[in-house]
Motif scaffolding. Sequence first.
Motif, PDB file in Angstrom:
ATOM      1  N   UNK A  54      -8.403  23.776  -6.491  1.00  0.00           N
ATOM      2  CA  UNK A  54      -9.453  24.241  -5.355  1.00  0.00           C
ATOM      3  C   UNK A  54      -9.476  22.904  -4.179  1.00  0.00           C
ATOM      4  N   UNK A  55      -9.367  23.758  -2.992  1.00  0.00           N
ATOM      5  CA  UNK A  55      -9.228  22.993  -1.570  1.00  0.00           C
ATOM      6  C   UNK A  55     -10.313  21.940  -1.475  1.00  0.00           C
ATOM      7  N   UNK A  56     -10.161  20.762  -1.428  1.00  0.00           N
ATOM      8  CA  UNK A  56     -11.039  19.687  -0.996  1.00  0.00           C
ATOM      9  C   UNK A  56     -11.219  19.456   0.362  1.00  0.00           C
ATOM     10  N   UNK A  57      -9.967  19.429   1.018  1.00  0.00           N
ATOM     11  CA  UNK A  57      -9.898  19.285   2.454  1.00  0.00           C
ATOM     12  C   UNK A  57      -8.424  19.497   3.029  1.00  0.00           C
ATOM     13  N   UNK A  58      -8.666  19.855   4.247  1.00  0.00           N
ATOM     14  CA  UNK A  58      -7.238  19.991   5.045  1.00  0.00           C
ATOM     15  C   UNK A  58      -7.360  18.720   6.279  1.00  0.00           C
ATOM     16  N   UNK A  59      -6.221  17.855   5.911  1.00  0.00           N
ATOM     17  CA  UNK A  59      -6.084  16.753   6.892  1.00  0.00           C
ATOM     18  C   UNK A  59      -4.886  16.568   7.854  1.00  0.00           C
ATOM     19  N   UNK A  60      -5.046  16.566   9.057  1.00  0.00           N
ATOM     20  CA  UNK A  60      -4.132  16.465   9.895  1.00  0.00           C
ATOM     21  C   UNK A  60      -3.474  14.751   9.934  1.00  0.00           C
ATOM     22  N   UNK A  61      -2.186  14.704   9.751  1.00  0.00           N
ATOM     23  CA  UNK A  61      -1.700  13.601   9.327  1.00  0.00           C
ATOM     24  C   UNK A  61      -1.036  13.021  10.719  1.00  0.00           C
TER      25      UNK A  61
END
Length: 234
Positions: free
Chosen positions: A145-152
């Motif tokens: 399950x998705x915890x977060x989306x992060x722009x690197x």
Amino acid sequence: MNPHYKPHIPITTWAEEDRPREKLLLHGRRTLSDSELIAILIGSGSKNESAVDLSKRILNHYQNNLDALGRLSVQELSKFKGIGEAKAISIIAALELGRRRKDAENEQLHSKITSSFDVYKLLSSHFFDLLHEEFWIVLLNRTNRVLSKVLISKGGQSATVSDPKIIFKSALEHNASSIVLAHNHPSGNLKPSSADLQLTKKMVEGGKILDIGVLDHLIFAERKYFSFADEGLM
């Protein structure tokens, strides 16, 4: 003439790349400021004030807080000189759409990733119409399950820096059990470069040491995608 007087210069006389509509067409929506986006919504200013200046005045009144602006009524917005009922309605409608989009995005978080297409649906809006490369990661728990989306990182038209240390640092901070890598090719070419292949291999090896699974790496281009996992390259 008053030396402090600043004559109003209509937007139509600005350099083409400075006009909000043309700027959006030439460089993409993300290059526009909040005031320029609102100026497009209201369409025109007055003989004494451009649409951009009017938008700046409204935003400044609310400390550039779009959330505060989104809570205004038609009557409250119409109190600003140059904003009639039609323009107020356009602003409110656009901000409400933005709120609903955010709600939909929040609903996507905690959704379960079962395929590369699930990742595509989750991230596609971030890559649409980009003229530069961006590198994102999706962080997952033990049940995917998705915890977060992060722009690197953000880069130029042909590359962006993707530092494994930063990627794994984000994963550890979120207590992620696994991650999915994703970046775009503004050129429209879906084929992974040698650098893409090397990074993916390095990430998989590093993940094994940290007990963080690297499940896939997606390349986005022209509303299509390439999945390393689907192609047996993980």
